[in-house]
Each structure stands twice: as C-alpha cells, then as structure tokens.
Design a protein around this motif. Structure first.
Motif, PDB file in Angstrom:
ATOM      1  N   PRO A  45       0.803  -1.221   0.000  1.00 14.60           N
ATOM      2  CA  PRO A  45       0.000   0.000   0.000  1.00 14.60           C
ATOM      3  C   PRO A  45       0.837   1.274   0.000  1.00 14.60           C
ATOM      4  CG  PRO A  45      -0.039  -1.046   2.163  1.00 14.60           C
ATOM      5  CD  PRO A  45       0.612  -2.016   1.228  1.00 14.60           C
ATOM      6  N   SER A  46       2.043   1.201   0.558  1.00 18.58           N
ATOM      7  CA  SER A  46       2.950   2.353   0.568  1.00 18.58           C
ATOM      8  C   SER A  46       4.350   1.811   0.834  1.00 18.58           C
ATOM      9  CB  SER A  46       2.552   3.354   1.658  1.00 18.58           C
ATOM     10  OG  SER A  46       3.009   2.905   2.931  1.00 18.58           O
ATOM     11  N   LEU A  47       5.316   2.702   0.909  1.00 14.42           N
ATOM     12  CA  LEU A  47       6.682   2.280   1.236  1.00 14.42           C
ATOM     13  C   LEU A  47       6.987   2.496   2.717  1.00 14.42           C
ATOM     14  CD1 LEU A  47       8.543   3.588  -1.951  1.00 14.42           C
ATOM     15  CD2 LEU A  47       7.636   1.300  -1.490  1.00 14.42           C
ATOM     16  N   MET A  48       5.939   2.566   3.507  1.00 11.89           N
ATOM     17  CA  MET A  48       6.061   2.760   4.952  1.00 11.89           C
ATOM     18  C   MET A  48       5.665   1.487   5.695  1.00 11.89           C
ATOM     19  SD  MET A  48       7.068   5.892   5.015  1.00 11.89           S
ATOM     20  CE  MET A  48       6.918   6.303   6.743  1.00 11.89           C
ATOM     21  N   LEU A  49       6.234   1.349   6.888  1.00 14.86           N
ATOM     22  CA  LEU A  49       5.942   0.191   7.727  1.00 14.86           C
ATOM     23  C   LEU A  49       5.391   0.634   9.079  1.00 14.86           C
ATOM     24  CD1 LEU A  49       9.164  -1.985   7.296  1.00 14.86           C
ATOM     25  CD2 LEU A  49       6.926  -2.478   6.321  1.00 14.86           C
ATOM     26  N   GLU A  50       4.405  -0.091   9.555  1.00 13.88           N
ATOM     27  CA  GLU A  50       4.036  -0.002  10.968  1.00 13.88           C
ATOM     28  C   GLU A  50       4.946  -0.972  11.706  1.00 13.88           C
ATOM     29  OE1 GLU A  50       0.101  -1.240  11.868  1.00 13.88           O
ATOM     30  OE2 GLU A  50       0.292  -0.844  14.021  1.00 13.88           O
ATOM     31  N   VAL A  51       5.682  -0.472  12.676  1.00 18.00           N
ATOM     32  CA  VAL A  51       6.698  -1.279  13.369  1.00 18.00           C
ATOM     33  C   VAL A  51       6.401  -1.304  14.862  1.00 18.00           C
ATOM     34  CG1 VAL A  51       9.165  -1.558  13.839  1.00 18.00           C
ATOM     35  CG2 VAL A  51       8.417  -0.588  11.666  1.00 18.00           C
ATOM     36  N   GLU A  52       6.456  -2.491  15.440  1.00 18.75           N
ATOM     37  CA  GLU A  52       6.260  -2.611  16.888  1.00 18.75           C
ATOM     38  C   GLU A  52       7.469  -3.315  17.502  1.00 18.75           C
ATOM     39  OE1 GLU A  52       2.391  -2.959  19.299  1.00 18.75           O
ATOM     40  OE2 GLU A  52       2.942  -5.017  18.788  1.00 18.75           O
ATOM     41  N   ASP A  53       8.099  -2.660  18.460  1.00 19.64           N
ATOM     42  CA  ASP A  53       9.192  -3.255  19.235  1.00 19.64           C
ATOM     43  C   ASP A  53       8.643  -3.739  20.566  1.00 19.64           C
ATOM     44  OD1 ASP A  53      11.322  -2.794  17.433  1.00 19.64           O
ATOM     45  OD2 ASP A  53      11.450  -0.704  18.079  1.00 19.64           O
ATOM     46  N   ILE A  54       9.019  -4.953  20.941  1.00 22.09           N
ATOM     47  CA  ILE A  54       8.537  -5.540  22.199  1.00 22.09           C
ATOM     48  C   ILE A  54       9.736  -6.038  23.005  1.00 22.09           C
ATOM     49  CG2 ILE A  54       7.098  -7.338  23.238  1.00 22.09           C
ATOM     50  CD1 ILE A  54       5.540  -7.415  20.579  1.00 22.09           C
ATOM     51  N   ARG A  55       9.791  -5.645  24.250  1.00 23.57           N
ATOM     52  CA  ARG A  55      10.874  -6.144  25.112  1.00 23.57           C
ATOM     53  C   ARG A  55      10.596  -7.598  25.463  1.00 23.57           C
ATOM     54  NH1 ARG A  55      14.235  -3.296  28.154  1.00 23.57           N
ATOM     55  NH2 ARG A  55      12.941  -1.433  28.007  1.00 23.57           N
TER      56      ARG A  55
ATOM     57  N   LYS B  24      18.261 -17.471  33.660  1.00 23.01           N
ATOM     58  CA  LYS B  24      16.856 -17.227  33.327  1.00 23.01           C
ATOM     59  C   LYS B  24      16.684 -16.071  32.337  1.00 23.01           C
ATOM     60  CE  LYS B  24      15.065 -18.988  37.716  1.00 23.01           C
ATOM     61  NZ  LYS B  24      14.294 -18.690  38.957  1.00 23.01           N
ATOM     62  N   ALA B  25      17.738 -15.276  32.177  1.00 18.13           N
ATOM     63  CA  ALA B  25      17.655 -14.134  31.250  1.00 18.13           C
ATOM     64  C   ALA B  25      18.112 -14.498  29.838  1.00 18.13           C
ATOM     65  CB  ALA B  25      18.485 -12.972  31.771  1.00 18.13           C
ATOM     66  N   ALA B  26      18.592 -15.711  29.628  1.00 14.76           N
ATOM     67  CA  ALA B  26      19.078 -16.102  28.304  1.00 14.76           C
ATOM     68  C   ALA B  26      17.970 -15.919  27.271  1.00 14.76           C
ATOM     69  CB  ALA B  26      19.551 -17.549  28.320  1.00 14.76           C
ATOM     70  N   GLY B  27      18.293 -15.227  26.205  1.00  9.57           N
ATOM     71  CA  GLY B  27      17.312 -14.978  25.159  1.00  9.57           C
ATOM     72  C   GLY B  27      16.606 -13.640  25.287  1.00  9.57           C
ATOM     73  N   ARG B  28      16.953 -12.837  26.294  1.00 15.25           N
ATOM     74  CA  ARG B  28      16.290 -11.532  26.429  1.00 15.25           C
ATOM     75  C   ARG B  28      16.709 -10.627  25.275  1.00 15.25           C
ATOM     76  NH1 ARG B  28      19.701  -9.164  31.572  1.00 15.25           N
ATOM     77  NH2 ARG B  28      21.631  -8.695  30.422  1.00 15.25           N
ATOM     78  N   GLY B  29      15.859  -9.689  24.961  1.00 16.67           N
ATOM     79  CA  GLY B  29      16.190  -8.785  23.867  1.00 16.67           C
ATOM     80  C   GLY B  29      14.992  -7.978  23.433  1.00 16.67           C
ATOM     81  N   ILE B  30      14.946  -7.659  22.169  1.00 17.95           N
ATOM     82  CA  ILE B  30      13.862  -6.849  21.618  1.00 17.95           C
ATOM     83  C   ILE B  30      13.327  -7.518  20.360  1.00 17.95           C
ATOM     84  CG2 ILE B  30      13.258  -4.625  20.591  1.00 17.95           C
ATOM     85  CD1 ILE B  30      15.428  -3.392  22.366  1.00 17.95           C
ATOM     86  N   TYR B  31      12.047  -7.814  20.363  1.00 21.67           N
ATOM     87  CA  TYR B  31      11.377  -8.441  19.217  1.00 21.67           C
ATOM     88  C   TYR B  31      10.772  -7.330  18.364  1.00 21.67           C
ATOM     89  CZ  TYR B  31       8.698 -12.021  16.733  1.00 21.67           C
ATOM     90  OH  TYR B  31       8.187 -12.861  15.767  1.00 21.67           O
ATOM     91  N   THR B  32      11.081  -7.340  17.086  1.00 23.05           N
ATOM     92  CA  THR B  32      10.547  -6.324  16.178  1.00 23.05           C
ATOM     93  C   THR B  32       9.658  -6.983  15.133  1.00 23.05           C
ATOM     94  OG1 THR B  32      12.503  -4.917  16.471  1.00 23.05           O
ATOM     95  CG2 THR B  32      11.137  -4.509  14.533  1.00 23.05           C
TER      96      THR B  32
END
Length: 447
Positions: free
Chosen positions: A190-200, A232-240
C-alpha cells in the motif's frame, strides 16, 4: 569481444578469507558467455556480500557481473521486472520507488538484510528475509532466468523449462553456470512505509510466545538478542515485528550514513564493549514494554546498510557470521542449548538475531531455510578459539537435524554439508564442470 581483466586479492564480506584471483568483467551477455567458456575453474561474483568463502575462487577466475547491470523491461500491469544479473536489489527498489501505482507500489517480495546484493547473488544464495513465513525465499518469486553454461549453451530455466537446472541453480552458489538475465515477480504494497512494533522480551520462552502471537496480522519478524545474557535471562532482547501500511506522522527517511574508514583495533570488539553495547541497546525502549511507530522500510529491513563498510569494525582479522537453522519440533530445546554455549564462551558480538522460518518450501536443492528457528551471530575472528566454539555450535545443530547457511559459512566440515542438505547428491549432477569455488572445494571434496 572485449573483457576487462585484472589480477587482484579479493576478500569476502567477513574479511577472514582473502585470496588472489583473476577477475573478468564482461560488459555484455556475449562477453559473459565467452568468459564462461574460458579457462576454469570460474565462479560468478556480484557485490561480494557473502560472509564466508562461497563467493571466492582462490587462485582462479571470478566473473564479475558489475557491468551486467541493465534493466530490460518493467511490466507495471503484471508486476514483473526483467534485468541482467548484475543489477542490485538497491537499484530495483530505487526504480520501484519512482513508479507509484494507483493502489500503492510494487515491491520485491523478499529482501535479505542488505540491499547491496545483485539479482544473480540473490538467486545463487536463495536469500530470505524477515517474512519467510509469508513469502518464502527469493527463488519462489523468480519466473525464469537465462543460464550460460561452459559448453556454450544459453538455457532458459523456469519451473516448466529445464526445471531441474532451475532448482539446482536457485541456492546453487553459482556452481551451475552464469545467470545472465532474470525475470522477477513483484508484490503490491500500500505504501513504502511500515508499521513497526518493538517488544521487550524477557527470555527465550517469552521470545517463542511473542513469535507465535505475531503470526497473526504481522508479516515481518526478527528479534535482537543480548548474547551475553545467561541463566533465566538467556534470550532476552527486543522483538521487532512490522507490516506495510499507510500512515502519517512518520519518521523521515535518512539518506547516507556514517562510514567505518579504517580497520578497527582489536579492543573495539571485546567483552566489555559488547556488554556496554548490549546494555545500551537493550534500553532503547526507555522502560516501555512495547512501542509502535511508522517508519520507512529501509531502517527496518536494512539496518546495517546505514553504516558503510561496517565489516571493518572487526579489524584486520575479520569475523565469522554463524547462521544455523534448527527444525521446528526441536527449536526451543536446541536454541536453549546454543545461546548458553555462546554466552559462556564470551566471544559473541553485537549482532545476534533470532527469527522463524515457515513451512513454505524453498525451490532450490541447496536452499538454506527449513521450517524452524534460525540464529545468526557475529564472532570476531580469534583463530582456533573461535573455530572450536563454532564446531561446538555445529554439533548442537547437527544433533537437532539442522544446517548452516553456506552464504555465511567459511569453515564448516563436509559432514555439515552432507547431513544438512539431503539433495546434495542430486545437485552434484548439475554443477557445471568449469565452475568451482573455494567453499565447494573445501566442503565437498572437489577440485
């Protein structure tokens, strides 16, 4: 016939491998066909963005496609583009941006993590993007290509015509001949823009929860992971996660960016600097659990293209990028084994990415993606210590029935190739006798 010819040392993108080559630079398809029929072994060469040795041909010949960079046609009604093999994805995207349609834009269905890849290279490595679960690999969107073989033939290959050679060439690492022209099927956005969601994300279990939830309504997914996090923190990060949309109040696209002018000193990529980077990057949400914004596609799809020559950050010794995929039924268990192995060894770098591959079958015999979870990590080249760590990661991947990405590899054993790619023996039948590469000789035991 005139073919530019020069002798020089050529490096792959990871800069661990550097060899002397004779580089032939044909300017026309006739010259390219002549180059293919010359003294072997030869190997096509695009923009050199393969990290390992699959784009190199030590002490032999590279056929550089940089001058085969012409567009042939663009059918705006059908969404089909025909071009020579040396045209970059960057050039295609730039062209499409100037051709708005009444209902949006045409766009490449699959783009890898850099736009500085040629069409020939995208076919040879059957590249994938952040939307594999929706669109599969690049090869799925190739209508046909013309392939120059060393016996003088120029063959039209498609799913209907020379179908076996079509399948061998997609993901075939440039070993079946030289792609001269290709037809690519586009998709409408539809356009060259993205709706982006970052999740901790808190840890690996949380990653898989968010990945599952994101399958509904989102098309592009990947997670940056703090490679040094343990326990227990292994794999923490930011999901986009993101999707094309029309939106207002968006970020402006920036043109150009900084450049890494020289090879960095060895201390620049050390445990303390990586720890500092991960701590800073992990706080990019400023305490929020999630954040949504509208942005041009470039920074989302090609984040590293904003820093020219970023591979020089790893200094003279270069780096290995390790990318593997493990099957869906063992993905959680195997990823839970890979991450602590990396964290405990303390060699991992800034870039650690997790993402999911879907069930769409890749057309190529040696295509890398398979249903499951893929992990990509940069490792500064510290010699034997690094190679031993990568061997341990190989063992975990093999135990799970997974494979490593040949475009990123520069040291895996022949066993990894044989066990990871069940169609390897069939593929061998379609390798052109005049074509070879450093990767192929190293991993497949050929000349």
């Amino acid at each position: 016939m005139v073919i530019a010819r020069r002798a020089e040392q050529v490096l792959s993108w990871g800069r661990c491998h550097r060899f002397d080559h004779v580089r032939l630079i044909p300017g026309t398809i006739d010259e390219a066909r002549e180059a293919v029929r010359g003294e072997g072994p030869v190997l096509p060469f695009g923009l050199g963005r393969s990290y390992g040795d699959s784009c190199l041909n030590d002490n032999a010949v590279l056929i550089d496609t940089q001058r085969l960079d012409h567009f042939v046609s663009f059918d705006e009604a059908k969404g089909e583009i025909v071009c020579e093999a040396g045209v970059s994805l960057d050039a295609i995207l730039a062209l499409l941006a100037t051709k708005p349609q009444t209902d949006g834009y045409w766009f490449l269905p699959v783009v890898p993590g850099t736009k500085f890849v040629t069409v020939g290279g995208a076919i040879a490595n059957d590249v994938h993007g952040k939307n594999h679960e929706v669109e599969g690999t690049f090869g799925r969107h190739v209508n046909w290509f013309d392939l120059a073989r060393s016996d003088g033939q120029l063959l039209r290959c498609s799913p209907e015509e020379n179908a076996e050679l079509f399948a061998a060439t997609i993901g075939g690492l440039g070993l079946t001949g030289l792609v001269t022209r290709a037809s690519i099927r586009l998709m409408k956005v539809p356009s060259l823009m993205l709706e982006v969601e970052d999740i901790r994300i808190r840890n690996l279990d949380h990653y898989f929860e968010v990945a599952e939830e994101s399958r509904s309504g989102w098309t592009h997914h990947a997670a940056w992971v703090d490679v040094l996090a343990e326990g227990k923190a292994a794999g923490r990060g930011i999901y986009t996660r993101s999707r094309f949309t029309t939106c207002e109040n968006s970020k402006e696209a920036k043109s150009g960016g900084p450049r890494v002018p020289v090879e960095a000193p060895s201390w620049a990529i050390s445990h303390p600097t990586i720890k500092l980077f991960n701590a800073v990057y992990g706080r990019k949400l400023f305490g929020e659990m999630r954040r949504t914004e509208c942005t041009p596609y470039g920074p989302v799809f090609f984040p590293l293209d904003g820093v020219s020559d970023w591979n020089k950050m790893y200094g003279r010794g270069g780096f290995y990028q390790y990318q593997c995929v493990v099957p869906k039924d063992l993905a959680r268990e195997s990823t839970a084994a890979l991450l602590p192995t990396i964290a405990e060894d303390r060699q991992g770098s800034f870039l650690t990415v997790l993402k999911e591959f879907g069930d769409i079958t890749s057309p190529g015999m040696l295509s890398f993606p398979m249903p499951g979870t893929t992990l990509a990590v940069d490792f500064p080249n510290r010699g034997e210590r690094t190679l031993e760590l990568l061997d341990r990661l190989d063992a975990i991947t093999l135990d799970a029935g997974g494979r490593v990405y040949a475009a990123k590899d520069g040291r895996a054993s022949a066993e990894m190739l044989v066990q990871g790619f069940p169609k390897l023996e069939t593929f061998r039948r379609y390798v052109d006798p005049a074509f070879s590469s450093t990767f192929w000789r190293r991993s497949a035991g050929t000349r």
